[in-house]
Design a protein around this motif. Structure first.
Motif, PDB file in Angstrom:
ATOM      1  N   LEU A   4      26.122 -35.999  65.865  1.00  0.00           N
ATOM      2  CA  LEU A   4      25.825 -35.470  67.192  1.00  0.00           C
ATOM      3  C   LEU A   4      25.775 -33.959  67.077  1.00  0.00           C
ATOM      4  N   VAL A   5      24.682 -33.373  67.516  1.00  0.00           N
ATOM      5  CA  VAL A   5      24.501 -31.928  67.395  1.00  0.00           C
ATOM      6  C   VAL A   5      24.203 -31.352  68.776  1.00  0.00           C
ATOM      7  N   GLU A   6      25.142 -30.538  69.263  1.00  0.00           N
ATOM      8  CA  GLU A   6      24.971 -29.903  70.575  1.00  0.00           C
ATOM      9  C   GLU A   6      24.281 -28.559  70.443  1.00  0.00           C
ATOM     10  N   SER A   7      23.617 -28.161  71.504  1.00  0.00           N
ATOM     11  CA  SER A   7      23.014 -26.840  71.578  1.00  0.00           C
ATOM     12  C   SER A   7      22.888 -26.452  73.047  1.00  0.00           C
ATOM     13  N   GLY A   8      22.589 -25.176  73.283  1.00  0.00           N
ATOM     14  CA  GLY A   8      22.329 -24.734  74.642  1.00  0.00           C
ATOM     15  C   GLY A   8      23.447 -23.941  75.290  1.00  0.00           C
ATOM     16  N   GLY A   9      24.563 -23.818  74.612  1.00  0.00           N
ATOM     17  CA  GLY A   9      25.651 -23.041  75.183  1.00  0.00           C
ATOM     18  C   GLY A   9      25.321 -21.557  75.189  1.00  0.00           C
ATOM     19  N   GLY A  10      26.176 -20.783  75.854  1.00  0.00           N
ATOM     20  CA  GLY A  10      25.962 -19.352  75.894  1.00  0.00           C
ATOM     21  C   GLY A  10      26.779 -18.690  76.966  1.00  0.00           C
ATOM     22  N   LEU A  11      26.410 -17.459  77.261  1.00  0.00           N
ATOM     23  CA  LEU A  11      27.102 -16.659  78.276  1.00  0.00           C
ATOM     24  C   LEU A  11      26.222 -16.575  79.519  1.00  0.00           C
ATOM     25  N   VAL A  12      26.810 -16.851  80.667  1.00  0.00           N
ATOM     26  CA  VAL A  12      26.062 -16.827  81.920  1.00  0.00           C
ATOM     27  C   VAL A  12      26.958 -16.288  83.017  1.00  0.00           C
ATOM     28  N   ALA A  14      28.532 -16.134  86.841  1.00  0.00           N
ATOM     29  CA  ALA A  14      28.899 -17.127  87.849  1.00  0.00           C
ATOM     30  C   ALA A  14      27.721 -17.358  88.800  1.00  0.00           C
ATOM     31  N   GLY A  15      27.497 -18.622  89.121  1.00  0.00           N
ATOM     32  CA  GLY A  15      26.368 -18.999  89.956  1.00  0.00           C
ATOM     33  C   GLY A  15      25.114 -19.344  89.172  1.00  0.00           C
ATOM     34  N   GLY A  16      25.122 -19.041  87.884  1.00  0.00           N
ATOM     35  CA  GLY A  16      23.968 -19.309  87.055  1.00  0.00           C
ATOM     36  C   GLY A  16      23.923 -20.736  86.543  1.00  0.00           C
ATOM     37  N   SER A  17      22.955 -20.994  85.670  1.00  0.00           N
ATOM     38  CA  SER A  17      22.727 -22.336  85.148  1.00  0.00           C
ATOM     39  C   SER A  17      22.572 -22.322  83.636  1.00  0.00           C
ATOM     40  N   LEU A  18      22.910 -23.440  83.029  1.00  0.00           N
ATOM     41  CA  LEU A  18      22.675 -23.686  81.611  1.00  0.00           C
ATOM     42  C   LEU A  18      22.343 -25.154  81.440  1.00  0.00           C
ATOM     43  N   ARG A  19      21.591 -25.469  80.398  1.00  0.00           N
ATOM     44  CA  ARG A  19      21.350 -26.863  80.055  1.00  0.00           C
ATOM     45  C   ARG A  19      21.780 -27.097  78.615  1.00  0.00           C
ATOM     46  N   LEU A  20      22.712 -27.990  78.448  1.00  0.00           N
ATOM     47  CA  LEU A  20      23.171 -28.380  77.120  1.00  0.00           C
ATOM     48  C   LEU A  20      22.367 -29.579  76.634  1.00  0.00           C
ATOM     49  N   SER A  21      22.153 -29.625  75.331  1.00  0.00           N
ATOM     50  CA  SER A  21      21.475 -30.754  74.704  1.00  0.00           C
ATOM     51  C   SER A  21      22.343 -31.308  73.593  1.00  0.00           C
ATOM     52  N   CYS A  22      22.204 -32.589  73.355  1.00  0.00           N
ATOM     53  CA  CYS A  22      22.933 -33.243  72.262  1.00  0.00           C
ATOM     54  C   CYS A  22      21.979 -34.236  71.616  1.00  0.00           C
ATOM     55  N   THR A  23      21.616 -33.958  70.393  1.00  0.00           N
ATOM     56  CA  THR A  23      20.728 -34.844  69.656  1.00  0.00           C
ATOM     57  C   THR A  23      21.556 -35.723  68.733  1.00  0.00           C
ATOM     58  N   THR A  24      21.271 -37.011  68.757  1.00  0.00           N
ATOM     59  CA  THR A  24      22.054 -37.934  67.954  1.00  0.00           C
ATOM     60  C   THR A  24      21.192 -38.634  66.912  1.00  0.00           C
ATOM     61  N   SER A  25      21.816 -38.933  65.793  1.00  0.00           N
ATOM     62  CA  SER A  25      21.115 -39.676  64.742  1.00  0.00           C
ATOM     63  C   SER A  25      21.178 -41.174  65.004  1.00  0.00           C
ATOM     64  N   TYR A  80      21.454 -34.771  77.733  1.00  0.00           N
ATOM     65  CA  TYR A  80      21.438 -33.461  78.364  1.00  0.00           C
ATOM     66  C   TYR A  80      22.577 -33.339  79.369  1.00  0.00           C
ATOM     67  N   LEU A  81      22.943 -32.083  79.623  1.00  0.00           N
ATOM     68  CA  LEU A  81      23.843 -31.777  80.727  1.00  0.00           C
ATOM     69  C   LEU A  81      23.296 -30.527  81.408  1.00  0.00           C
ATOM     70  N   GLN A  82      22.722 -30.719  82.566  1.00  0.00           N
ATOM     71  CA  GLN A  82      22.246 -29.591  83.373  1.00  0.00           C
ATOM     72  C   GLN A  82      23.406 -29.105  84.221  1.00  0.00           C
ATOM     73  N   MET A  83      23.747 -27.837  84.060  1.00  0.00           N
ATOM     74  CA  MET A  83      24.886 -27.265  84.759  1.00  0.00           C
ATOM     75  C   MET A  83      24.398 -26.158  85.685  1.00  0.00           C
ATOM     76  N   ASN A  84      24.584 -26.363  86.964  1.00  0.00           N
ATOM     77  CA  ASN A  84      24.185 -25.385  87.976  1.00  0.00           C
ATOM     78  C   ASN A  84      25.409 -24.865  88.709  1.00  0.00           C
ATOM     79  N   SER A  85      25.235 -23.771  89.417  1.00  0.00           N
ATOM     80  CA  SER A  85      26.319 -23.162  90.203  1.00  0.00           C
ATOM     81  C   SER A  85      27.581 -23.029  89.350  1.00  0.00           C
ATOM     82  N   LEU A  86      27.426 -22.493  88.170  1.00  0.00           N
ATOM     83  CA  LEU A  86      28.550 -22.396  87.248  1.00  0.00           C
ATOM     84  C   LEU A  86      29.629 -21.465  87.762  1.00  0.00           C
ATOM     85  N   LYS A  87      30.864 -21.803  87.440  1.00  0.00           N
ATOM     86  CA  LYS A  87      32.032 -21.043  87.846  1.00  0.00           C
ATOM     87  C   LYS A  87      32.800 -20.582  86.619  1.00  0.00           C
ATOM     88  N   PRO A  88      33.570 -19.523  86.727  1.00  0.00           N
ATOM     89  CA  PRO A  88      34.374 -19.087  85.575  1.00  0.00           C
ATOM     90  C   PRO A  88      35.262 -20.203  85.027  1.00  0.00           C
TER      91      PRO A  88
END
Length: 124
Positions: A4-12, A14-25, A80-88
Motif C-alpha cells: 500500500l503506497v500513500e501519497s498526497g499529504g502536505g502542508l495546508v 486551516a479551511g483548505g483541502s487535500l486529497r490523499l491516494s493509496c495505491t495497492t498491489s 482516496y480520501l478527500q479532505m475538506n475544511s481541514l482543521k489544525p
C-alpha cells in the motif's frame, strides 16, 4: 504480501483541502474493506473512514463526517480520501489499510496490511 503506497499529504492552511491516494498491489480485494487511519504526535492511532470495496458502502469517524469523503477507483486499484475544511487538529500521519473485518468499536483489529503513511499538516 500486499503493498500500500500513500501519497498526497502536505502542508495546508486551516479551511483548505487535500486529497490523499493509496495505491495497492492487491487485485482481488473486492471482499475486503479499505480504510484510512491517522496518528497525531503523542496520540494513539485512530480510525478515520472505511469503504467496502465491492459496494462502496462507507463509514466515518464522527470527527470527520461532512468534511472527509472516502472513495475508490477499482480500475486503478486506488483508494482516496478527500479532505475538506481541514482543521489544525487534523494534523497527523495518515495511513491506509486493508481490513478483512470491520468492527466500529475496534477498527484496527481487522487490519491485514498498513501503508507507510503520509504526513498531513494543517496550519492555523
Amino acid at each position: 504480501q500486499v503493498q500500500l503506497v500513500e501519497s498526497g499529504g502536505g502542508l495546508v492552511q486551516a479551511g483548505g483541502s487535500l486529497r490523499l491516494s493509496c495505491t495497492t498491489s492487491r487485485r482481488a480485494f473486492s471482499t475486503y474493506y479499505m480504510g484510512w487511519f491517522r496518528q497525531a504526535p503523542g496520540k494513539e492511532r485512530e480510525f478515520v473512514a472505511r469503504i467496502w470495496w465491492s459496494s462502496g458502502t462507507t463509514y466515518y469517524h464522527d470527527s470527520v463526517k461532512g468534511r472527509f469523503t472516502i472513495s475508490r477507483d477499482s480500475a486503478k486499484n486506488t483508494l482516496y480520501l478527500q479532505m475538506n475544511s481541514l482543521k489544525p487538529e487534523d494534523t497527523a500521519v495518515y495511513y491506509c489499510a486493508t481490513m478483512s473485518v470491520f468492527t466500529p468499536a475496534q477498527p484496527d483489529r481487522g487490519v491485514d496490511y498498513w501503508g507507510q503513511g503520509t504526513q498531513v499538516t494543517v496550519s492555523s
